[in-house]
Design a protein around this motif. Structure first.
Motif, mmCIF file in Angstrom:
data_model
loop_
_atom_site.group_PDB
_atom_site.id
_atom_site.type_symbol
_atom_site.label_atom_id
_atom_site.label_comp_id
_atom_site.label_asym_id
_atom_site.label_seq_id
_atom_site.Cartn_x
_atom_site.Cartn_y
_atom_site.Cartn_z
ATOM 1 N N LEU A 20 0.787 -1.235 0.000
ATOM 2 C CA LEU A 20 0.000 0.000 0.000
ATOM 3 C C LEU A 20 0.817 1.283 0.000
ATOM 4 O O LEU A 20 0.313 2.322 -0.406
ATOM 5 C CB LEU A 20 -0.951 0.013 1.208
ATOM 6 N N ILE A 68 -1.341 5.189 6.609
ATOM 7 C CA ILE A 68 -1.907 4.944 5.287
ATOM 8 C C ILE A 68 -3.425 5.219 5.318
ATOM 9 O O ILE A 68 -3.952 5.907 4.446
ATOM 10 C CB ILE A 68 -1.640 3.496 4.824
ATOM 11 N N PHE A 74 -9.324 5.181 -0.725
ATOM 12 C CA PHE A 74 -8.540 4.735 -1.880
ATOM 13 C C PHE A 74 -9.441 4.468 -3.061
ATOM 14 O O PHE A 74 -10.491 3.974 -2.967
ATOM 15 C CB PHE A 74 -7.740 3.494 -1.514
#
Length: 74
Positions: A20, A68, A74
């Motif tokens: 990621l 993240i 995303f």
């Protein structure tokens, strides 16, 4: 048994995190994993040392995952 679970958890977190993160950050993550492996290997058969090493690495990888996630979606 607990060490096996810790190893599996750490390996899973490392795999997910490396997939990621951005390419530049991936190198840093791989470098820190290599350093951690040397620390872990220095524990030899000391299970308390090994357990602590896994605990600390899991905490570090969880922090990477939180970082993240903070930049999502995303």
């Amino acid at each position: 048994y607990a060490l096996g679970q810790a190893e599996a958890r750490m390996a899973t977190l490392f795999s997910i995190a490396t997939s990621l993160v951005a390419m530049g950050q991936r190198g840093d993550l791989m470098d820190s994993q290599h350093e951690w492996l040397m620390t872990r290997d220095a524990c030899h058969a000391d299970t308390a040392c090994l357990a602590n090493a896994y605990k600390l690495r899991i905490e570090q990888l969880n922090a990477v995952m939180k970082d993240i996630a903070s930049r999502g979606p995303f």
